[in-house]
Design an enzyme around this catalytic site. Structure first.
Site, mmCIF file in Angstrom:
data_model
loop_
_atom_site.group_PDB
_atom_site.id
_atom_site.type_symbol
_atom_site.label_atom_id
_atom_site.label_comp_id
_atom_site.label_asym_id
_atom_site.label_seq_id
_atom_site.Cartn_x
_atom_site.Cartn_y
_atom_site.Cartn_z
ATOM 1 N N HIS B 37 45.819 -46.916 7.015
ATOM 2 C CA HIS B 37 45.471 -48.055 6.166
ATOM 3 C C HIS B 37 46.705 -48.940 6.008
ATOM 4 O O HIS B 37 47.515 -48.717 5.109
ATOM 5 C CB HIS B 37 44.994 -47.570 4.799
ATOM 6 C CG HIS B 37 43.695 -46.839 4.821
ATOM 7 N ND1 HIS B 37 43.588 -45.511 5.142
ATOM 8 C CD2 HIS B 37 42.419 -47.257 4.578
ATOM 9 C CE1 HIS B 37 42.316 -45.142 5.077
ATOM 10 N NE2 HIS B 37 41.589 -46.167 4.742
ATOM 11 N N GLU B 417 35.039 -37.340 -20.627
ATOM 12 C CA GLU B 417 35.239 -36.081 -19.918
ATOM 13 C C GLU B 417 36.051 -36.264 -18.640
ATOM 14 O O GLU B 417 36.901 -35.437 -18.306
ATOM 15 C CB GLU B 417 33.892 -35.445 -19.548
ATOM 16 C CG GLU B 417 33.044 -35.033 -20.737
ATOM 17 C CD GLU B 417 32.217 -36.171 -21.295
ATOM 18 O OE1 GLU B 417 32.235 -37.282 -20.721
ATOM 19 O OE2 GLU B 417 31.539 -35.949 -22.321
ATOM 20 N N HIS B 479 20.635 -30.965 -21.475
ATOM 21 C CA HIS B 479 21.817 -30.230 -21.940
ATOM 22 C C HIS B 479 21.816 -28.770 -21.504
ATOM 23 O O HIS B 479 22.682 -28.010 -21.924
ATOM 24 C CB HIS B 479 21.918 -30.326 -23.466
ATOM 25 C CG HIS B 479 22.391 -31.671 -23.945
ATOM 26 N ND1 HIS B 479 21.728 -32.837 -23.631
ATOM 27 C CD2 HIS B 479 23.471 -32.046 -24.688
ATOM 28 C CE1 HIS B 479 22.375 -33.866 -24.173
ATOM 29 N NE2 HIS B 479 23.428 -33.415 -24.811
#
Lengths: 672, 672
Positions: B37, B417, B479
């Site tokens: 790259h 999270e 959940h």
């Protein structure tokens, strides 16, 4: 009701009693269930009242009215808010009996809302951030369909009720940024700005200026007292008039109306007792028995939510009826998420091209070609990728869907995989479009929470993954999936397809489109794969999940080699080696575990016979393969992460070769 | 070199030639490799020159100097930028020969950087957004360790070079918001603001005001010409002086210096040919052969990167030497990521408490108790959770780590999270702290890209998951994890532990801490689990992965029941039923597949004998279990998503009961 009264406000009772009707249905249900989340239903009762009785375009008598406004409860833990509002609005399936059975097994009133458009529940929510992204996807679908069918048939808003948690999640920023960029003016977020999270005050974990953040992404930001129905209603009215998406920051008190918990951290998910209810009833002057809504309040709700929209619904129905039959049929078909009859014909051009086995090609490239045909034939296909237009080759000649051009059929999601996944869920849940997204297989982890929701909701979302193994070579282990086939196969209701060549790629596309009740992961190679089959007139062989690609020859089948994707060619190479040694060896191509698992046992036993030596080859981990080849079966694949180097060097380095497959078989044959 | 010259600028050659040294090493390597790259190494050559030769506190002769600045190349595809800079700076492992072998199998110069602190590579990067979150974690570690050991030992900056992609990813906003909230003043992002992504101009997918977004999160925002070494250097100097974290927006041209591609979309990952190199050499007046750095440039680099810091390094070494031996030893130990000798002693109090089998308790609660003991004994433990302080019970009496109090040992990550996962990786990579994070098992999907990176980097990160099955009950399928044990077990190098009771929970904590070369997932129940064992003086039985908890009685073992976590008690119940019928049945508790797989074959065969009927029970999907119980083995667990209802009702509804386990065994016994 004459059209001019459509937006007229309902007469008495006062709006605070209408909100209290939500409050006490929620409290009664939560107390009865023994757990639940009182904070949001109590804190957002006025917001829901303003939205449902003054603004939401809906028809409880025809809940799936295609031109209804969409409302997503993104803070899904506040589910009783939604159930109470839907019951009050008159959705027949949500009876008082259902609400009494909140959180019982079999009730529609689940702990978190579960998608059921016929009940007014537009999306399954709970994992934070997903719902707002769904709403953004719905707004995209609305804008696209309006451009296609006209504003007289498609002209509705997408609303999401959003908590602090939804806004802190990373996915929120992805969709906020993209929604602003796309100028989704009919998208409205109602923010339950209560300054409380489960841990305590929001100042424990955030001090950012949320309003400034939305403004930076070119949203309109409005403020309203969240406990004043008029104020919220006025803000919604202003939001509708702005060409930008709007955030309405509604200042609220969590658990409002529950004296012991209101404004407290404990209100979020705290237990509610009978004594709390008595206190709350006294405090709010609500002297009605549990699960009882006074007649005047119920009448006002029904008038506000259902009656208010009656004229609009009737007018819309007339407009649809006035359309020419072909347009009407197309609109109706797509609103019901049905593919056109004979949609398989769209695959004919590709099938013709593969009538004769051709040259080796990357399956991602073949797939792009197929999708181009499909896109031409099926106007509902709506593609996009997170900044991988080139490598995934999805865009082709498609125009982009942009703020300026709503006709476009390709969405530049930006480097926002999670947004793509959850927006595709919203697009599919909205109906009218079939979303197709593409990225590298390793980046499926970034959208995994959304993939799970697609599976749980049973949405027909298609994700195309390129760069499916160490076959990508030098980019190294960060970009080489080894555990992803296992982890996607682990998601219930996810159809995982990994074709071995061009013909299987067509067949897998057919399977993907036919899969109307769950998502599909189509897993493709960056490197060229040799043509293993020619396209015959026969049935779709991949649809059986696994099939015999090459029969054993010269005696009773001794060895069965099973491969997927790029490794099927290795299995064929190994078969050549074994057959040359006089070992009758069959090769099974297995593009889909899930489809194979659905075949009858006789077919499964015949295809991978247990009395033969079984060896599987897949450039990925073994997990789950023992189910097909037994614990004694041979496996040639990966045991850990990949490495950076040329692809051929990596296959050799990790021992994924035809010779290794043959050797795994030989080692298991009984001594001659 | 006298201390006063520490920040003196190097003499000639001019800085643009120093940057060109990066440029041409990168170009030569990328051309030779055949892919790579070029865009970032060329576009950021001046930024790296400014940072490495004027600011970065590092010592190539002692790359792991604990007080070095940390630099993370978050846009990891630009790896040649890092390798070139490290080579020029004098990191011995990164020889010119290694650079020549860029992207070859076995070279240190991988396609994307792979963590190797001894080479100056602080983190494995490539999947976008991870690196910047790692850097934020490093800045947290720095602030905490400085508070603990004093600014004379710990006083360094954390830098990340960040592309547009990193900033679009949702995780970026999570860490931007949190870093501002925590006022991590020694954190500096250098943004390669080139207005180009892989698809084309950034305006295809983003129109947000990035600077305003950072300001909304209370960052300092600076602008600099990214191709002016002086300007970038001045901005870095200003960034260092502000108490807020800083973003330096460096205006750059992608692929700068490569005439055919510069400023173009194709520069990002386009192929570079010999003719391009000739053009580039002519354009920049760089007339040196491939892989050759002129002596004056190399000398200037070595003086700037290494020599500049020599005095600071010597002073720091003296300060460390002057510390009292205990402090010095503690600092050194923690900087080397070693636990104290006899760290297991910290588990004694818990072990004592479980000497006698006690009452049924949620394992998350037991775990929190153990962690409280450990935290007292091991100062390096650093906990946190994403707004689940209550349910995960992790915080206990710990003070929070905040903008005001850097002594705190608990971080309120907010509802972020993914940030938690990737920041924990940065904390672990920094060394000095052992990060422990806690959340619900279903939310592991939100942090999964970071979990994969922890595994790939081999970092000792511990995540504690509560709410591990349908046992959570009424919150419903959103959940309830069913596929998560399979999907975590699928990640190579991840240790997954699911203890069955309090005693196994202690044992699993011991395994988690002992696991120094990879992450651990500790999977715990919300519901109480009965005490199945008492704590004996024996070895850690869980450490074997699986062990016989109850022997078969009354004859040759006919049935082996295998369970994990909450289902071990069901297996024991089934054993009672079968033994009562005269069927000799053993129960194996299997807290860890990975640990069991490491045992020798004899132990494995003895523990789960193949000549017995084998039945596994786990409230999750079967995937992978056939490896332990065979394809003919019985399995009692889930086949799809869960449901909303009371836990007991759900176990009955899904048929996960002692009776079902017994029946699965009976059905497989040969007819009497």
């Amino acid at each position: 009701m004459p059209a001019s009264e459509t937006n007229a406000r309902p007469p008495a009772p006062p709006s605070d009693r209408m909100a209290d009707a939500i409050r006490f249905l929620a409290l009664d249900a939560i107390e009865r269930a023994g757990d639940g989340h009182p904070g949001a239903p109590l804190g957002c009762a006025e917001i829901a009242t303003a939205l449902f009785t003054r603004h939401l375009k809906c028809n409880p008598a025809d809940p799936e009215w295609p031109d209804r406004d969409r409302f997503v409860l993104s803070n899904g833990h506040g589910s009783m808010l939604l159930y109470a509002a839907l019951h009050l609005a008159g959705y027949e399936g949500l009876t008082i009996e259902e609400i009494r059975r909140f959180r019982e097994l079999g009730s529609h009133c689940h702990g978190h809302p579960e998608i059921a458009a016929h009940l007014g529940i537009e999306a399954t929510t709970g994992p934070l951030g997903q719902g707002i992204a769904n709403a953004v996807g719905m707004a995209v679908a609305e804008a696209k369909l309006a451009a296609e069918f006209g504003r007289d048939l498609v002209d509705h808003h997408s609303y999401a009720l959003v908590g602090d948690g939804c806004l802190m999640e990373g996915i929120a920023h992805e969709v906020i940024s993209l929604a602003g960029h796309l100028r989704l003016g009919k998208l409205i977020f109602l923010w339950d700005d209560n300054r409380i999270t489960d841990d305590g005050g929001t100042d424990l974990s955030i001090s950012e200026d949320v309003r400034a953040r939305f403004r930076a992404a070119d949203w309109q930001v409005l403020d309203a007292d969240g406990h004043d129905v008029e104020a919220v209603s006025d803000a919604i009215a202003r939001a509708k008039q702005d060409p930008r998406p709007s955030l309405i920051a509604c200042a609220t008190v969590i658990g409002r109306g529950l004296p012991r918990l209101e404004g407290q951290r404990g209100a979020h998910g705290g237990r509610v007792f009978a004594a709390d209810l008595a206190q709350a009833r006294a405090a709010r002057g609500w002297d009605h028995p549990a699960f009882t809504v006074p007649d005047d309040v119920l009448r006002a709700w029904r008038a506000g939510a259902g009656g208010r929209n009656r004229a609009a619904y009737a007018d819309w129905t007339e407009r649809l009826a006035a359309r020419d039959p072909e347009q009407r049929a197309a609109f109706t078909r797509r609103s019901q998420a049905r593919l056109p009859e004979n949609w398989q014909d769209a695959l004919r051009p590709a099938k013709r091209r593969f009538a004769e086995a051709g040259e080796a090609r990357p399956t991602i490239e073949v797939s792009a070609e197929i999708l181009a045909d499909l896109t031409q034939a099926l106007p509902e296909l709506f593609s996009g990728a997170p900044d991988l237009e080139g490598p995934t080759r999805l865009k082709q000649a498609l125009a982009a869907f942009t703020a300026q051009d709503r006709q476009g059929r390709y969405l530049h999601y930006g480097i926002r995989e999670h947004a793509m996944g959850a927006m595709m869920n919203g697009i599919a849940a909205h109906r009218g479009l079939v979303p197709v997204g593409a990225t590298y297989l390793v980046f499926s982890d970034y959208m995994r929470p959304a993939l799970r929701m697609a599976s749980l909701m049973g949405l027909p979302v298609i994700t195309v993954y390129s760069h499916d193994s160490i076959g990508i070579g030098r980019n190294g282990p960060t970009h080489q999936p080894v555990e992803f086939l296992a982890s996607l196969r682990a998601i219930p209701n996810m159809l995982v397809l990994r074709p071995a060549d061009a013909v299987e790629t067509v067949e897998c596309w057919e399977m993907a489109l036919a899969n109307r009740h769950g998502p599909t992961s189509l897993i493709l190679s960056r490197q060229p794969l040799p043509a293993l089959r020619r396209m015959g007139p026969e049935e779709n062989r991949s649809a059986r999940g696994a099939y015999v690609l090459a029969e054993a020859e010269g005696g009773a089948q001794a060895v069965t080699l099973v491969g997927t994707g790029s490794e099927v060619a290795l299995a064929l190479g190994a078969r050549d080696l074994l057959q040359a040694e006089g070992i009758p060896t069959a090769v099974v191509s297995m593009p889909s575990w899930e489809a194979f698992a659905r075949q009858d046992e006789a077919y499964r036993r015949r295809t991978i016979p247990r009395d033969t030596v079984r060896v599987a080859v897949e450039a990925a981990i073994r997990q789950g393969w023992d189910h097909w080849i037994g614990e004694e079966g041979g496996f040639v694949g990966m045991t850990g992460f990949g490495a950076s180097g040329p692809a051929e060097a990596l296959f050799a380095h990790f021992g994924i070769t035809a010779e290794a497959v043959a050797e795994a078989a030989r080692a298991r044959l009984p001594a001659a």
